[in-house]
Design an enzyme around this catalytic site. Structure first.
Site, short mmCIF file in Angstrom:
data_model
loop_
_atom_site.label_atom_id
_atom_site.label_comp_id
_atom_site.label_asym_id
_atom_site.label_seq_id
_atom_site.Cartn_x
_atom_site.Cartn_y
_atom_site.Cartn_z
N GLY A 132 -0.60 0.88 3.93
CA GLY A 132 0.81 1.06 4.13
C GLY A 132 1.29 -0.29 4.62
N CYS A 176 -5.52 -1.61 0.85
CA CYS A 176 -4.10 -1.88 0.60
C CYS A 176 -3.61 -3.08 1.44
CB CYS A 176 -3.29 -0.61 0.88
SG CYS A 176 -1.57 -0.66 0.40
N HIS A 177 -2.70 -2.86 2.39
CA HIS A 177 -2.24 -3.91 3.29
C HIS A 177 -3.13 -4.04 4.53
CE1 HIS A 177 1.34 -3.42 0.81
NE2 HIS A 177 1.81 -4.55 1.30
N GLY A 178 -4.11 -3.15 4.67
CA GLY A 178 -5.03 -3.17 5.81
C GLY A 178 -5.74 -4.50 6.01
#
Length: 195
Positions: free
Chosen positions: A88, A119-121
């Site tokens: 996210g 992902c955006h992690g």
């Protein structure tokens, strides 16, 4: 090599996580017998839970809430075999400025434990100094951030470099979870220092 049924896995997130990037690993890892706990900083939208951001709704809005098992201040790397960092945009952006989060992720890496991020992690991995000299992937919009931190960015469903597991997006969740299980079974990946 620990069996996944004996593994204890921490998912670290806060409000604004990508819903399926938390719920799918949580459910699939538990279904395989792992003990999985969700931890979050104490300041969240609602006590004892964190809430997803659902960009698929019109208009975009908060999504499903997930119960929190532990406060961030209560968790230690020594108590777990792996840490999972969902994406996210809001979730990792908030977590990467929390010194306790960065110290915890660095401790997992230093102890050779599995560090998995999707992902955006990987923004959190960048902040923790774990990208330099590694092969990684992420959501395409942060590719340059990952490269600027010294990683070789690969456009693959899942990339593993000495126990650090990264994936691009929800489309890669099956490969992401399977690789977490594989890496946990391999056991310690030796000390991996933050740069």
């Amino acid at each position: 090599m620990p069996d996944i049924k004996e593994a204890k896995i921490l998912i670290l997130a806060t409000d604004g996580f990508e819903e399926v990037e938390l719920t799918v690993p949580l459910e699939k890892l538990r279904a395989q017998g792992a003990t999985v706990e969700v931890a979050a900083p104490e300041k969240t939208r609602a006590p004892g839970q964190i809430t997803a951001w659902d960009g698929m709704k019109e208009p975009e809005d908060w999504g499903r809430s997930v119960p929190v098992d532990r406060a961030l201040a209560e968790v230690r790397a020594d108590d777990y075999d792996a840490i999972v960092l969902p994406g996210g945009v809001l979730n990792p952006d908030h977590l990467r400025v929390e010194p306790q989060v960065i110290a915890l992720v660095q401790d997992f890496a230093a102890k050779g434990k599995v560090v998995a991020s999707i992902c955006h992690g990987p923004w959190i991995l960048v902040e923790a100094g774990l990208a330099k000299g590694r092969k990684m992937t992420s959501f395409s919009s942060i590719k340059t951030d990952v490269q600027n931190a010294g990683a070789t960015w690969l456009d693959q469903a899942v990339v593993t470099d000495k126990g650090i597991v990264t994936s691009r997006s929800p489309e890669d969740l099956d490969a992401f979870v399977a690789k977490i299980v594989e890496e946990v079974r391999e056991g310690s990946h030796g000390a991996r220092r933050a740069a």
